[in-house]
Design an enzyme around this catalytic site. Structure first.
Site, short mmCIF file in Angstrom:
data_model
loop_
_atom_site.label_atom_id
_atom_site.label_comp_id
_atom_site.label_asym_id
_atom_site.label_seq_id
_atom_site.Cartn_x
_atom_site.Cartn_y
_atom_site.Cartn_z
N ASP A 49 7.41 3.44 6.21
CA ASP A 49 7.26 4.80 5.85
C ASP A 49 5.82 5.08 6.06
O ASP A 49 5.69 6.28 5.57
CB ASP A 49 7.63 4.99 4.23
CG ASP A 49 6.69 3.63 3.20
OD1 ASP A 49 6.15 3.08 3.73
OD2 ASP A 49 7.04 3.76 2.12
N ASP A 88 12.22 0.46 6.33
CA ASP A 88 11.38 0.79 5.16
C ASP A 88 12.34 1.51 4.18
O ASP A 88 12.31 2.72 4.53
CB ASP A 88 10.04 1.14 5.45
CG ASP A 88 9.05 0.62 4.62
OD1 ASP A 88 9.31 0.05 3.51
OD2 ASP A 88 7.73 1.08 4.69
N GLU A 120 9.21 -2.28 -1.57
CA GLU A 120 8.21 -2.40 -2.08
C GLU A 120 8.11 -2.84 -3.65
O GLU A 120 8.99 -2.19 -4.32
CB GLU A 120 7.24 -1.16 -1.99
CG GLU A 120 6.05 -1.37 -1.56
CD GLU A 120 5.19 0.07 -1.17
OE1 GLU A 120 5.40 0.72 -0.03
OE2 GLU A 120 4.62 0.74 -2.05
N GLU A 182 0.13 -7.03 1.48
CA GLU A 182 -0.70 -6.02 1.86
C GLU A 182 -2.18 -5.77 1.25
O GLU A 182 -2.40 -5.88 0.02
CB GLU A 182 -0.18 -4.60 1.92
CG GLU A 182 -1.21 -3.48 2.41
CD GLU A 182 -0.37 -2.00 2.78
OE1 GLU A 182 1.07 -1.96 2.60
OE2 GLU A 182 -0.93 -1.11 3.09
O1 KIV Z 1 4.81 1.39 6.03
C1 KIV Z 1 4.25 0.60 6.78
O2 KIV Z 1 3.82 0.67 7.90
C2 KIV Z 1 4.13 -1.00 6.02
C3 KIV Z 1 3.24 -1.75 6.50
C4 KIV Z 1 1.78 -1.38 6.24
C5 KIV Z 1 3.57 -3.03 6.00
O3 KIV Z 1 4.73 -0.85 4.90
#
Ligand code: KIV
Length: 271
Positions: A49, A88, A120, A182
């Site tokens: 995302d 994501d 997440e 992260e």
């Molecule tokens: O959205 C994304 O690119 C992420 C990475 C930073 C792990 O969640």
């Protein structure tokens, strides 16, 4: 006859932790980028995302729509022959509870054929991760800094070892096959990595993780960041911004001064 390589399975990613083979992961949001990443030997591609900031020009990830995730993931999945593609799940589908999350994840997998989804959050998201895994969809967890919780928690390096261990263990026990860490203090990330059965994929979490992920636009300085604006945890492997800027300026000058197109770049009378 050449045989088509098959996509890496979740089981193969888990095996990499066992054998100590590091996992290389990068984000991608489109077909040509995903093709290059796949051909270069990237193990997992995340349709993050982060598309919000590096492609859509948004200040946070909160504005990404499920349709955006589906649109980008479908292109990426179509491009790869080997890498495991992870979509994501955007805010707020997983925050709405297990049923909403299962519905959203099932739609993503059905419409894109992605190999897994990323969710997440820690302890608070464990029930949701379990429901999605129970629905037959592999889940990549994401603990530490949580950009989808930026309004409540801000962006800061995570230095609470107890919370991190609790979050990561809850997500592992809920069935995640790997967990992104992260922006975590590196010795804490290494300790969590040693304690988990599943691989950790670090971003700003040091070398002690089982794998690493970076955002494509950071790796290639494609988002026109000045050096002081670039994330400390990233490395620029090639300055695409400089290369593209130079090329565009040359093109503008060639058009303005009549050097483009040449006869070879246009069509004469039919022979
Ligand atoms: O959205 C994304 O690119 C992420 C990475 C930073 C792990 O969640």
């Amino acid at each position: 006859m050449a045989t088509k390589k098959s996509a890496l399975s979740v089981a193969r990613i888990l095996k990499m932790k066992e054998t100590g083979e590091k996992i290389a992961m990068v984000t991608a949001y489109d077909y040509p980028t995903a093709r290059m990443a796949d051909a270069a030997g990237i193990d997992m591609i995340l349709v993050g995302d982060s598309v919000a900031s590096v492609v859509q020009g948004r200040p946070t990830t909160l504005g990404v729509r499920l349709e955006d995730t589906i649109y980008h993931t479908e292109m990426v999945q179509r491009a790869v022959t080997r890498a495991l593609v992870v979509a994501d799940v955007p805010f707020p589908y997983c925050q709405l509870g297990p049923m909403e999350a299962v519905r959203a994840c099932a739609r993503v997998v059905k419409e894109t054929n992605a190999g897994a989804v990323k969710i997440e959050g820690g302890v608070k998201r464990a029930e949701t991760v379990r429901a999605v895994v129970d629905a037959g969809i592999p889940v990549l967890g994401h603990c530490g800094l949580a950009p989808q919780s930026v309004k409540a928690e801000g962006y800061r390096v995570q230095r609470d070892l107890d919370r991190l261990l609790e979050d990561a263990t809850a997500i592992q026990d809920a069935g995640a096959f790997a967990i992104v860490l992260e922006c975590v203090q590196r010795d804490y990330a290494a300790e969590v990595t040693q304690k988990l059965r599943v691989p950790t994929i670090g971003i700003g979490a040091g070398a002690g993780c089982d794998g690493q992920i970076l955002v494509f636009h950071d790796v290639f300085n494609y988002a026109d960041g000045e050096p002081e604006e670039r994330p400390k945890h990233s490395r620029v492997y090639c300055d695409l911004h400089k290369i593209i800027d130079g090329g565009l300026r040359e093109y503008v000058a060639d058009v303005k001064e009549g050097r483009f197109p040449s006869d070879a770049e246009s069509f004469g009378p039919a022979k």
